[in-house]
Scaffold this motif. Structure first.
Motif, PDB file in Angstrom:
ATOM      1  N   GLU A   1      -5.597 -40.261  62.703  1.00 25.10           N
ATOM      2  CA  GLU A   1      -5.396 -39.237  61.685  1.00 25.10           C
ATOM      3  C   GLU A   1      -6.763 -38.679  61.266  1.00 25.10           C
ATOM      4  O   GLU A   1      -7.796 -39.348  61.457  1.00 25.10           O
ATOM      5  N   PRO A   2      -6.816 -37.474  60.681  1.00 29.02           N
ATOM      6  CA  PRO A   2      -8.082 -36.920  60.215  1.00 29.02           C
ATOM      7  C   PRO A   2      -8.771 -37.872  59.234  1.00 29.02           C
ATOM      8  O   PRO A   2      -8.113 -38.506  58.408  1.00 29.02           O
ATOM      9  N   LEU A   3     -10.069 -37.985  59.338  1.00 26.67           N
ATOM     10  CA  LEU A   3     -10.858 -38.875  58.491  1.00 26.67           C
ATOM     11  C   LEU A   3     -11.361 -38.092  57.282  1.00 26.67           C
ATOM     12  O   LEU A   3     -12.037 -37.067  57.451  1.00 26.67           O
ATOM     13  N   PRO A   4     -11.041 -38.531  56.063  1.00 24.70           N
ATOM     14  CA  PRO A   4     -11.578 -37.848  54.874  1.00 24.70           C
ATOM     15  C   PRO A   4     -13.109 -37.917  54.901  1.00 24.70           C
ATOM     16  O   PRO A   4     -13.686 -38.943  55.281  1.00 24.70           O
ATOM     17  N   ALA A   5     -13.760 -36.837  54.510  1.00 22.25           N
ATOM     18  CA  ALA A   5     -15.225 -36.770  54.553  1.00 22.25           C
ATOM     19  C   ALA A   5     -15.750 -36.072  53.306  1.00 22.25           C
ATOM     20  O   ALA A   5     -15.048 -35.287  52.676  1.00 22.25           O
ATOM     21  N   LYS A   6     -16.991 -36.374  52.975  1.00 25.83           N
ATOM     22  CA  LYS A   6     -17.651 -35.723  51.852  1.00 25.83           C
ATOM     23  C   LYS A   6     -19.001 -35.213  52.348  1.00 25.83           C
ATOM     24  O   LYS A   6     -19.739 -35.942  53.014  1.00 25.83           O
ATOM     25  N   LEU A   7     -19.320 -33.990  52.040  1.00 27.47           N
ATOM     26  CA  LEU A   7     -20.602 -33.410  52.413  1.00 27.47           C
ATOM     27  C   LEU A   7     -21.568 -33.633  51.265  1.00 27.47           C
ATOM     28  O   LEU A   7     -21.303 -33.230  50.130  1.00 27.47           O
ATOM     29  N   VAL A   8     -22.690 -34.304  51.542  1.00 27.50           N
ATOM     30  CA  VAL A   8     -23.684 -34.598  50.528  1.00 27.50           C
ATOM     31  C   VAL A   8     -25.022 -34.012  50.947  1.00 27.50           C
ATOM     32  O   VAL A   8     -25.489 -34.265  52.058  1.00 27.50           O
ATOM     33  N   VAL A   9     -25.627 -33.231  50.087  1.00 27.84           N
ATOM     34  CA  VAL A   9     -26.926 -32.632  50.364  1.00 27.84           C
ATOM     35  C   VAL A   9     -27.921 -33.242  49.388  1.00 27.84           C
ATOM     36  O   VAL A   9     -27.713 -33.201  48.168  1.00 27.84           O
ATOM     37  N   SER A  10     -28.973 -33.801  49.912  1.00 31.33           N
ATOM     38  CA  SER A  10     -29.994 -34.424  49.087  1.00 31.33           C
ATOM     39  C   SER A  10     -31.133 -33.443  48.852  1.00 31.33           C
ATOM     40  O   SER A  10     -31.516 -32.696  49.755  1.00 31.33           O
ATOM     41  N   ALA A  11     -31.694 -33.453  47.653  1.00 29.77           N
ATOM     42  CA  ALA A  11     -32.844 -32.595  47.349  1.00 29.77           C
ATOM     43  C   ALA A  11     -34.022 -32.936  48.260  1.00 29.77           C
ATOM     44  O   ALA A  11     -34.854 -32.083  48.544  1.00 29.77           O
ATOM     45  N   ASP A  12     -34.073 -34.164  48.752  1.00 31.95           N
ATOM     46  CA  ASP A  12     -35.141 -34.578  49.654  1.00 31.95           C
ATOM     47  C   ASP A  12     -35.010 -33.919  51.015  1.00 31.95           C
ATOM     48  O   ASP A  12     -35.970 -33.820  51.766  1.00 31.95           O
ATOM     49  N   ASP A  13     -33.803 -33.476  51.367  1.00 35.64           N
ATOM     50  CA  ASP A  13     -33.556 -32.852  52.671  1.00 35.64           C
ATOM     51  C   ASP A  13     -33.846 -31.354  52.672  1.00 35.64           C
ATOM     52  O   ASP A  13     -33.855 -30.728  53.720  1.00 35.64           O
ATOM     53  N   VAL A  14     -34.024 -30.771  51.532  1.00 38.40           N
ATOM     54  CA  VAL A  14     -34.193 -29.313  51.442  1.00 38.40           C
ATOM     55  C   VAL A  14     -35.628 -28.925  51.686  1.00 38.40           C
ATOM     56  O   VAL A  14     -36.561 -29.550  51.373  1.00 38.40           O
TER      57      VAL A  14
END
Length: 64
Positions: free
Chosen positions: A51-64
């Motif tokens: 089945e589709p896997l629930p996911a969350k997109l997380v953007v870190s200020a360190d990655d910008v």
């Protein structure tokens, strides 16, 4: 968001929970940017049969 893999092994990130078609997953909201194709090697635990896997997109200020 959800991660699902098509029968041909393509991997996608969907905004809404997709529904299984005969060979691929489909988003109810259509094809207007509601999904993103991902690298096939990611998430090997996600298969066509799972089945589709629930996911969350997380953007870190360190990655910008």
């Amino acid at each position: 968001m959800y991660i699902a893999r098509d029968k041909n092994n393509d991997l996608y990130l969907f905004y809404d929970r997709p529904h299984r078609g005969t060979e691929c997953w489909w988003a109810e909201s259509g094809i207007d940017g509601t999904y993103l194709k991902m690298e096939k090697a990611l998430y090997p635990e996600v298969t066509w049969d799972s089945e589709p896997l629930p996911a969350k997109l997380v953007v870190s200020a360190d990655d910008v």
